[in-house]
Write an enzyme that holds these catalytic residues in place. Structure first.
Site, PDB file in Angstrom:
ATOM      1  N   SER A  72       1.018  -0.984  -0.087  1.00 43.83           N
ATOM      2  CA  SER A  72       0.372  -0.209  -0.367  1.00 43.83           C
ATOM      3  C   SER A  72       0.603   1.803  -0.098  1.00 43.83           C
ATOM      4  CB  SER A  72      -0.605  -0.027   0.946  1.00 43.83           C
ATOM      5  OG  SER A  72      -0.034   0.457   2.307  1.00 43.83           O
ATOM      6  N   ASP A 115      -0.633  -1.537  -4.435  1.00 46.46           N
ATOM      7  CA  ASP A 115      -2.582  -1.823  -3.939  1.00 46.46           C
ATOM      8  C   ASP A 115      -2.982   0.177  -3.181  1.00 46.46           C
ATOM      9  OD1 ASP A 115      -4.693  -2.461  -2.992  1.00 46.46           O
ATOM     10  OD2 ASP A 115      -4.277  -2.742  -0.627  1.00 46.46           O
ATOM     11  N   HIS A 116      -3.726  -0.033  -4.346  1.00 45.64           N
ATOM     12  CA  HIS A 116      -4.478   1.653  -4.517  1.00 45.64           C
ATOM     13  C   HIS A 116      -3.612   2.639  -4.124  1.00 45.64           C
ATOM     14  CE1 HIS A 116      -8.543   0.443  -2.789  1.00 45.64           C
ATOM     15  NE2 HIS A 116      -7.541  -0.373  -1.189  1.00 45.64           N
ATOM     16  N   ASP A 153      -6.908   3.277  -7.637  1.00 47.36           N
ATOM     17  CA  ASP A 153      -8.048   3.964  -6.914  1.00 47.36           C
ATOM     18  C   ASP A 153      -8.601   5.512  -7.970  1.00 47.36           C
ATOM     19  OD1 ASP A 153      -9.768   3.781  -5.487  1.00 47.36           O
ATOM     20  OD2 ASP A 153      -9.169   3.441  -3.315  1.00 47.36           O
ATOM     21  N   HIS A 177     -12.671  -1.862   4.869  1.00 43.57           N
ATOM     22  CA  HIS A 177     -11.438  -2.109   4.854  1.00 43.57           C
ATOM     23  C   HIS A 177     -11.470  -2.212   6.821  1.00 43.57           C
ATOM     24  CE1 HIS A 177     -10.553  -0.598   1.096  1.00 43.57           C
ATOM     25  NE2 HIS A 177      -9.571  -1.897   0.643  1.00 43.57           N
ATOM     26  N   GLY A 178     -10.322  -2.753   6.745  1.00 49.10           N
ATOM     27  CA  GLY A 178     -10.254  -3.418   8.562  1.00 49.10           C
ATOM     28  C   GLY A 178     -10.818  -4.045   9.612  1.00 49.10           C
ATOM     29  N   HIS A 226     -11.939  -6.343  -1.672  1.00 47.92           N
ATOM     30  CA  HIS A 226     -11.260  -5.943  -1.126  1.00 47.92           C
ATOM     31  C   HIS A 226     -11.817  -6.044   0.035  1.00 47.92           C
ATOM     32  CE1 HIS A 226      -7.780  -3.426  -3.100  1.00 47.92           C
ATOM     33  NE2 HIS A 226      -8.833  -3.486  -3.801  1.00 47.92           N
ATOM     34  N   SER A 229     -10.635  -9.418   4.935  1.00 46.17           N
ATOM     35  CA  SER A 229     -10.136  -9.840   6.592  1.00 46.17           C
ATOM     36  C   SER A 229     -12.012  -9.904   7.529  1.00 46.17           C
ATOM     37  CB  SER A 229      -9.564  -9.076   7.246  1.00 46.17           C
ATOM     38  OG  SER A 229      -7.436  -9.219   6.602  1.00 46.17           O
ATOM     39  N   ASP A 253      -4.686  -8.107   4.459  1.00 46.67           N
ATOM     40  CA  ASP A 253      -4.325  -7.538   5.004  1.00 46.67           C
ATOM     41  C   ASP A 253      -4.226  -7.524   6.792  1.00 46.67           C
ATOM     42  OD1 ASP A 253      -2.270  -5.636   6.355  1.00 46.67           O
ATOM     43  OD2 ASP A 253      -3.125  -3.445   5.090  1.00 46.67           O
TER      44      ASP A 253
END
Ligand code: ZN
Length: 283
Positions: free
Chosen positions: A49, A81-82, A103, A179-180, A207, A210, A231
């Site tokens: 990233s 990434d991004h 992105d 994300h996160g 994306h 996780s 990630d």
């Protein structure tokens, strides 16, 4: 060997499985990913990233990624990434990345198409694959923060226009992931994945994967997701292993002893993901 992203993902697209794209920030993470890929005979994507590049430097990440790929017995792509900045994307290409993401999801359709085309024109000329994003994926990815209220799902009709006009290699779609770390359980819009896949017929990217339940991942893959970004799950494995080791060995000051268990913990997580995505034995 180092290969382009599309070389790996075209095979996944044609054979209905997904390949893990794992975020790298240092040597131990790179090694954990490559060892997992070799032990499971799986193709893999190393991705950095903008935060990762800021932390380690593009030269270090590129050198680590290329060395790992050249030594690996399995196909490896090195991906940005991004990417949001044209100059940084060019810098990554110059340093040997074999895949980049532009992105432009914060812009409207027309402008997203325009900036994506600009990157593709250069990247394709030198044999580098390109990922773009349409729709807005919620959550926080390093410096990119998208409020839940601003997150918008990918419109299949727009996706068709976007892919036809840009000739992008693979497309990141907003279908309910973020994300996160998730607060509740994410709910994926499977019908949307299916419709987009039928309309664009290229590899699709998930994306914020996780923390998504295994069954949802499996179903998403069966409907056309071919690249899955991981990630947060690696961060959790890394940090937990280090905390546990230092709790048991508070006087240990050897970086190798402290980072070794973290590398092993990440490798186990990665192998499980590869199994789940269906990339095992595909190298
Ligand atoms: Zn992402």
């Amino acid at each position: 060997m180092l290969v382009t992203g599309i070389e790996i993902l075209r095979h996944a697209h044609e054979n209905n499985y997904a390949v893990g794209a794992f975020n790298v920030n240092n040597m131990e993470i790179v090694q954990a990913i490559i060892e997992a890929a070799e032990e499971t005979n799986s193709p893999v994507i190393l991705q950095a990233s903008q935060g990762g590049l800021k932390y380690a430097g593009v030269e270090y990440i590129a050198a680590l990624g290329k060395l790992a790929a050249h030594k690996a017995k399995v196909p490896v792509a090195l991906h940005l990434d991004h990417g949001t900045d044209f100059q940084q994307i060019m810098l990554c290409i110059r340093h040997g990345f074999s895949s980049v993401m532009i992105d432009g999801s914060k812009y409207g359709l027309e402008e997203n198409i325009a900036i994506t085309k600009k990157v593709i024109e250069v990247a394709h000329a030198v044999g580098v694959s390109v990922e773009a994003e349409l729709g807005k994926i919620g959550g926080t990815e390093d410096d990119i923060v998208v409020d839940e209220r601003e997150a918008t799902f990918t419109d299949p009709k727009e996706a068709k226009i976007f892919v036809d006009e840009t000739n992008v290699d693979y497309l990141a779609v907003a279908v309910g992931t973020a994300h996160g770390v998730y607060k509740g359980e994410p709910e994926l819009d499977f019908d949307r994945i299916k419709t987009i896949k039928e309309m664009v017929n290229i590899p699709l990217v998930l994306h914020g994967s996780s923390g998504v339940p295994d069954e949802s991942i499996k179903r998403a893959v069966s409907l056309g997701i071919n690249k899955i970004n991981i990630d947060t799950d690696l961060r959790i494995a890394f940090a937990t292993a280090i905390k546990d080791f230092l709790a048991d060995n508070p006087d240990n000051i050897d970086p190798r002893k402290i980072l070794g268990p973290a590398k092993k913990a990440m490798k186990e997580v990665i192998k499980k993901k590869m199994e789940l995505f269906g990339s095992v034995g595909r190298a």
